[in-house]
Design an enzyme around this catalytic site. Structure first.
Site, PDB file in Angstrom:
ATOM      1  N   LYS A  80       0.844  -1.200   0.000  1.00  0.00           N
ATOM      2  CA  LYS A  80       0.000   0.000   0.000  1.00  0.00           C
ATOM      3  C   LYS A  80       0.880   1.252   0.000  1.00  0.00           C
ATOM      4  O   LYS A  80       1.921   1.283   0.672  1.00  0.00           O
ATOM      5  CB  LYS A  80      -0.900  -0.039   1.235  1.00  0.00           C
ATOM      6  CG  LYS A  80      -1.912   1.075   1.356  1.00  0.00           C
ATOM      7  CD  LYS A  80      -2.780   0.842   2.586  1.00  0.00           C
ATOM      8  CE  LYS A  80      -3.743   1.983   2.841  1.00  0.00           C
ATOM      9  NZ  LYS A  80      -4.586   1.735   4.036  1.00  0.00           N
ATOM     10  N   SER A 155      -9.092   2.654   3.189  1.00  0.00           N
ATOM     11  CA  SER A 155      -8.137   3.277   2.302  1.00  0.00           C
ATOM     12  C   SER A 155      -7.247   2.282   1.550  1.00  0.00           C
ATOM     13  O   SER A 155      -6.441   2.686   0.724  1.00  0.00           O
ATOM     14  CB  SER A 155      -7.236   4.228   3.105  1.00  0.00           C
ATOM     15  OG  SER A 155      -6.542   3.549   4.127  1.00  0.00           O
ATOM     16  N   SER A 179      -9.628   0.275   7.450  1.00  0.00           N
ATOM     17  CA  SER A 179      -9.087   0.450   6.098  1.00  0.00           C
ATOM     18  C   SER A 179      -8.606  -0.828   5.433  1.00  0.00           C
ATOM     19  O   SER A 179      -8.348  -0.826   4.226  1.00  0.00           O
ATOM     20  CB  SER A 179      -7.940   1.464   6.124  1.00  0.00           C
ATOM     21  OG  SER A 179      -8.438   2.761   6.341  1.00  0.00           O
TER      22      SER A 179
END
Length: 456
Positions: A80, A155, A179
């Site tokens: 990520k 996210s 997330s």
């Protein structure tokens, strides 16, 4: 034989061991699949093909010589884009970090690399990973592989989109308020948020979520999640017992609405747990997390305002005037917040932690929906209505933040489909109960397999 891009990390390792194929073969398959699906998804934003092929070649030699480094040696992995990867840009979804290239791996990334994992790219995030969908001023929105017009959530939206589409078997994400778990639930994946401090952090971006945000794995199987935790976590994940567990099923938090299809599928999942021999109790009302949910956005808002006031923490030029409009507003909200406001949030988090500790004297696990809403259009920040009622920016996320506030381990597991869109349930254990939670998740996966791929 299945295409290599469809195999889990565990299945890839078995194939390497049997010399059925090599890590180079698996990486090339994942790169080809990523190239095929990414134009529709916009999930993979940074690619490091040359270094990944070199790492895969070294891994192939280790497997050939009988000296593999472990279960993740040669497994293609993405990271990520709020986690630092040596030699690759870190955008954090913001124009304010343009040109920032990391000079070292963040600690969980370093541990994956040391275990032989083949890191080949980074995945898209919302700006500063502060929102529950995935879009930013640098790269634009990420689509859900089950319907690219809809969001995969956030996210960790880029991470889940690529894993679900077959671009890689495993991704490393972060979870500061759901997330990992909510995006996993939107894409038919397993997403694991470890207990606070289970996964050491270091050499990364400034911690605007403090230690409420944790790094954790996203995968298509519980075995793969456990394999990643053995590498990045403190202490090896042990095989815990999941027999005859006492489970509290919480179908809704307070009076917050839940999509009826999600509610029905989660209730079916609860009945399946009872059928597996667990003692199931349904909570008629649950408002323990209400105070924290009302205040949770303040944490990252204050964290972002702190970063604006302390740009030296990034050790590079940083221009807040380049923030997108939403982050400008969030930074201003954080700047205006008082010390008493922040203390109030931390006090309520501690009160929640104490209350949940008492709850876990009576129950081993909590079961909730993983998200209150189905995926919404990819360019919109959040659904504005759930089950016919108006909701705010975190209406879809009411089941998530409490686990971060209390430092609890939580896992999202697939529990069915609402039409063509996946739905996930969430299981939560007491702080430090990561291994027992993974054991329960394994037993559910064994009884009700869920792996399937979207038609892209």
């Amino acid at each position: 034989m299945q295409p290599l891009w469809q195999l889990t990390a565990t299945e890839l390792a078995a194939g390497y061991r049997d010399a059925a194929f090599t890590p180079v073969d698996a990486l090339r398959a994942c790169l080809a699949r990523s190239e095929a699906v990414n134009p529709r998804l916009n999930a993979l934003i940074t690619l490091d093909t040359e270094a990944a092929l070199e790492a895969a070649g070294h891994s192939s030699a280790r497997w050939r010589d009988g000296c593999a480094l472990g279960a993740l040696d040669g497994v293609p992995v993405t990271i990520k884009d709020n986690l630092q990867v040596r030699g690759l840009p870190t955008h954090w979804g913001s124009r304010a970090l343009a040109g920032f290239v990391a000079d070292r791996d963040e600690l969980p990334v370093a541990r994956l690399r040391e275990a032989g994992a083949v890191i080949f790219g980074k995945t898209n995030v919302p700006e500063f990973t502060m929102q529950g969908y995935t879009d930013n001023p640098v790269f634009g929105p990420t689509g859900n592989p089950w319907n690219p017009a809809l969001t995969p959530g956030g996210s960790s939206g880029g991470a889940v989109a690529l894993v679900a589409a077959g671009g890689c078997p495993v991704a490393l994400g972060t979870d500061g308020g759901g997330s990992i778990r909510r995006p996993a639930s939107h894409t038919n994946l397993v997403g694991f948020k470890p207990s606070r401090a289970r996964v050491p952090r270091g050499h990364g971006l400034p911690p605007i979520f403090l230690d409420f945000e944790v790094a954790g794995p996203i995968a298509r199987s519980v075995a793969d999640v456990a394999a990643v935790m053995q590498v990045i976590g403190r202490g090896a994940a042990q095989e815990g017992s999941s027999r005859g567990a006492r489970i509290l099923f919480i179908p809704r938090f307070g009076d917050h609405p839940v999509d009826p299809q999600i509610a029905a599928l989660t209730e079916t999942a609860a009945r399946r747990l009872a059928d597996l021999g667990h003692e199931l109790t349904t909570a008629q009302h649950f408002d323990m997390a209400e105070a924290v949910n009302q205040r949770w956005p303040l944490l990252s808002q204050v964290g972002l305002a702190w970063l604006v006031a302390h740009p030296q923490e990034l050790s590079r030029p940083f221009d807040p005037s380049l923030f997108g409009p939403l982050m400008q507003a969030n930074a201003e909200s954080g700047r205006r917040a008082s010390a008493a406001d922040l203390f109030d949030l931390l006090f309520e988090a501690e009160r929640l932690r104490s209350g949940l500790s008492g709850l876990f004297d009576r129950y081993d696990f909590l079961l909730t929906p993983a998200a209150a809403a189905l995926p919404w259009p990819a360019g919109e920040t959040h659904p504005t209505r759930i089950d016919g009622r108006e909701v705010g920016p975190r209406g879809h996320a009411v089941f998530a933040g409490f686990a971060n506030a209390a430092g609890l381990p939580a896992i999202a597991l697939p529990c069915g489909f609402a039409g063509d869109m996946p739905v996930g349930m969430q299981l939560v254990a007491r702080e430090g109960g990561d291994d027992a939670l993974l054991a329960l998740a394994r037993s559910i996966e064994k009884a009700h397999p869920w792996q399937r791929f979207p038609e892209l």
